[in-house]
Design a protein around this motif. Structure first.
Motif, PDB file in Angstrom:
ATOM      1  N   LEU A 297       0.818  -1.206   0.000  1.00 45.77           N
ATOM      2  CA  LEU A 297       0.000   0.000   0.000  1.00 45.77           C
ATOM      3  C   LEU A 297       0.855   1.260   0.000  1.00 45.77           C
ATOM      4  O   LEU A 297       0.459   2.294  -0.552  1.00 45.77           O
ATOM      5  N   TRP A 298       2.037   1.198   0.594  1.00 43.14           N
ATOM      6  CA  TRP A 298       2.937   2.360   0.574  1.00 43.14           C
ATOM      7  C   TRP A 298       3.349   2.697  -0.859  1.00 43.14           C
ATOM      8  O   TRP A 298       3.532   3.876  -1.183  1.00 43.14           O
ATOM      9  N   ARG A 313      -3.581   0.731   9.364  1.00 43.04           N
ATOM     10  CA  ARG A 313      -3.717   2.187   9.223  1.00 43.04           C
ATOM     11  C   ARG A 313      -2.730   2.906  10.143  1.00 43.04           C
ATOM     12  O   ARG A 313      -2.089   3.886   9.739  1.00 43.04           O
ATOM     13  N   ALA A 314      -2.587   2.395  11.366  1.00 42.91           N
ATOM     14  CA  ALA A 314      -1.661   3.029  12.318  1.00 42.91           C
ATOM     15  C   ALA A 314      -0.233   2.946  11.823  1.00 42.91           C
ATOM     16  O   ALA A 314       0.533   3.929  11.906  1.00 42.91           O
ATOM     17  N   ARG A 315       0.163   1.800  11.282  1.00 46.24           N
ATOM     18  CA  ARG A 315       1.536   1.638  10.792  1.00 46.24           C
ATOM     19  C   ARG A 315       1.802   2.583   9.614  1.00 46.24           C
ATOM     20  O   ARG A 315       2.874   3.200   9.541  1.00 46.24           O
ATOM     21  N   LEU A 316       0.844   2.707   8.691  1.00 44.51           N
ATOM     22  CA  LEU A 316       1.030   3.605   7.555  1.00 44.51           C
ATOM     23  C   LEU A 316       1.069   5.058   8.011  1.00 44.51           C
ATOM     24  O   LEU A 316       1.846   5.872   7.481  1.00 44.51           O
ATOM     25  N   GLU A 318       2.087   6.170  10.968  1.00 43.95           N
ATOM     26  CA  GLU A 318       3.383   6.377  11.626  1.00 43.95           C
ATOM     27  C   GLU A 318       4.498   6.542  10.599  1.00 43.95           C
ATOM     28  O   GLU A 318       5.386   7.403  10.750  1.00 43.95           O
ATOM     29  N   ARG A 319       4.425   5.749   9.563  1.00 43.62           N
ATOM     30  CA  ARG A 319       5.469   5.824   8.535  1.00 43.62           C
ATOM     31  C   ARG A 319       5.394   7.161   7.809  1.00 43.62           C
ATOM     32  O   ARG A 319       6.423   7.811   7.556  1.00 43.62           O
ATOM     33  N   ALA A 320       4.172   7.590   7.460  1.00 45.71           N
ATOM     34  CA  ALA A 320       4.005   8.871   6.766  1.00 45.71           C
ATOM     35  C   ALA A 320       4.438  10.037   7.654  1.00 45.71           C
ATOM     36  O   ALA A 320       5.061  11.006   7.183  1.00 45.71           O
ATOM     37  N   ALA A 324       7.296  12.750   6.826  1.00 45.29           N
ATOM     38  CA  ALA A 324       7.001  14.190   6.821  1.00 45.29           C
ATOM     39  C   ALA A 324       7.924  14.938   7.776  1.00 45.29           C
ATOM     40  O   ALA A 324       8.407  16.044   7.464  1.00 45.29           O
ATOM     41  N   ALA A 325       8.201  14.347   8.931  1.00 49.12           N
ATOM     42  CA  ALA A 325       9.091  15.002   9.893  1.00 49.12           C
ATOM     43  C   ALA A 325      10.505  15.102   9.339  1.00 49.12           C
ATOM     44  O   ALA A 325      11.193  16.124   9.503  1.00 49.12           O
TER      45      ALA A 325
END
Length: 331
Positions: A297-298, A313-316, A318-320, A324-325
């Motif tokens: 999905l990434w 959803r939580a893992r995606l 966190e990754r996004a 972004a950071a």
């Protein structure tokens, strides 16, 4: 094979009928009608025409009756027509022969077939075949497609054991394990998306082996314990169903229709699909595990959204957030 003048379409059907009886043995009129896509009355008329032409077709009465050819009958069949020759030449351009180590044999067969064609057919069939291409080595994104291959000698041993019905010793490297020898009863070979598989049984239990992980093979003299007749398509479907019923992760996802094929190319299976209100698609797909689903999905970026399970959803997210950071900080 046939005397007199026979219309071309009917001649093709008569040849197909003889081939069916030669390959499958006894068949009922209803079975022949389904295979040839005609009525049973037409099949009976064709049987009469074959008998009149000297083809030894006989009928057996009773519950298990049907039509069959006399044992040992062989006939010289009509030559390939133009479309059949094109189909054979195009089929030879695929990479299945590489998976099974049949490249040189196929090339030799192609030469014999082309040489046997009438001059007019030879030129037009070759010209038409050059206009059709199956499975090129790269796709539109210039990604090279990798075909799994075995050393020729190893593949030859596997192929001989499968076709001869002999037991087979393979030195197999299962994923995450040290290679070891095992003796199997081979059933058949299957190719899926350029990956080859050996279907077999071992001590009576079903086994499926990736050909690329067979490091060495030895055909044994003793006969394999397997049925005389086999339906590989049915066996493969059953094994796929058992595989998918395991511990795979089911994911509900929304996707832009233009990225649908890309999503399906990474998923193991599609369990449900329906249009969403905004023109996107809502699918239930399965992945091997959470890591596989996150990776797949990434790749789709903002063109897909995982709706469930919440952990994905939580893992995606966190990754996004981490990405972004990283790019939000001054360089």
């Amino acid at each position: 094979m046939f005397s007199g003048i026979v219309p071309p379409m009917r001649a093709d059907r008569l040849v197909a009928l003889v081939l069916l009886l030669r390959r499958r043995g006894r068949l009922t009129a209803a079975e022949l009608a389904r295979e040839l896509e005609v009525s049973t009355r037409t099949v009976l008329r064709d049987i009469e025409a074959l008998s009149a032409a000297g083809v030894p077709v006989y009928a057996e009465r009773g519950r298990h009756g049907g039509f069959a050819l006399l044992p040992g009958f062989r006939a010289e069949l009509a030559g390939l027509n133009h479309d059949e020759a094109v189909a054979l030449l195009v089929a030879g351009s695929g990479r299945g022969e590489q998976v099974y180590g049949l490249g040189s044999a196929l090339a030799s067969a192609m030469r014999k077939v082309v040489d046997a064609l009438p001059e007019g057919h030879r030129a037009t069939a070759d010209h038409a075949a050059r206009r059709l291409l199956i499975d090129p080595e790269t796709d539109l994104l210039s990604r090279r497609l990798v075909t799994e291959e075995l050393p020729g000698a190893t593949m030859a041993e596997v192929r001989r054991a499968v076709l001869a019905g002999h037991r087979l010793r393979i030195h197999y490297a299962a994923e995450g394990r040290a290679p070891r020898w095992r003796t199997v009863d081979p059933i058949g070979l299957v190719t899926v998306r350029d990956r080859g598989y050996l279907l077999a049984t071992r001590s009576g239990a079903d086994r499926t082996y990736r050909l690329s992980r067979v490091l060495a093979a030895e055909e044994l003299p003793e006969p394999a314990q397997r049925p005389d007749r086999v339906d590989l398509d049915r066996i493969w479907r059953e094994r796929c169903a058992r595989f998918l019923s395991g511990d795979q992760l089911s994911v509900l996802v929304r996707v832009d229709p233009q990225r649908r094929e890309e999503l399906l190319g990474t998923a193991l299976a599609v369990r449900a699909e329906e249009p969403d209100a905004d023109g996107w698609l809502r699918l239930e797909v399965t992945f091997q595990d959470a890591r596989h689903a996150e990776w797949a999905l990434w790749q789709l970026g903002t063109d897909a959204e995982a709706l469930a399970p919440p952990s994905l959803r939580a893992r995606l997210r966190e990754r996004a957030t981490a990405i972004a950071a990283r790019y939000g900080a001054p360089h």
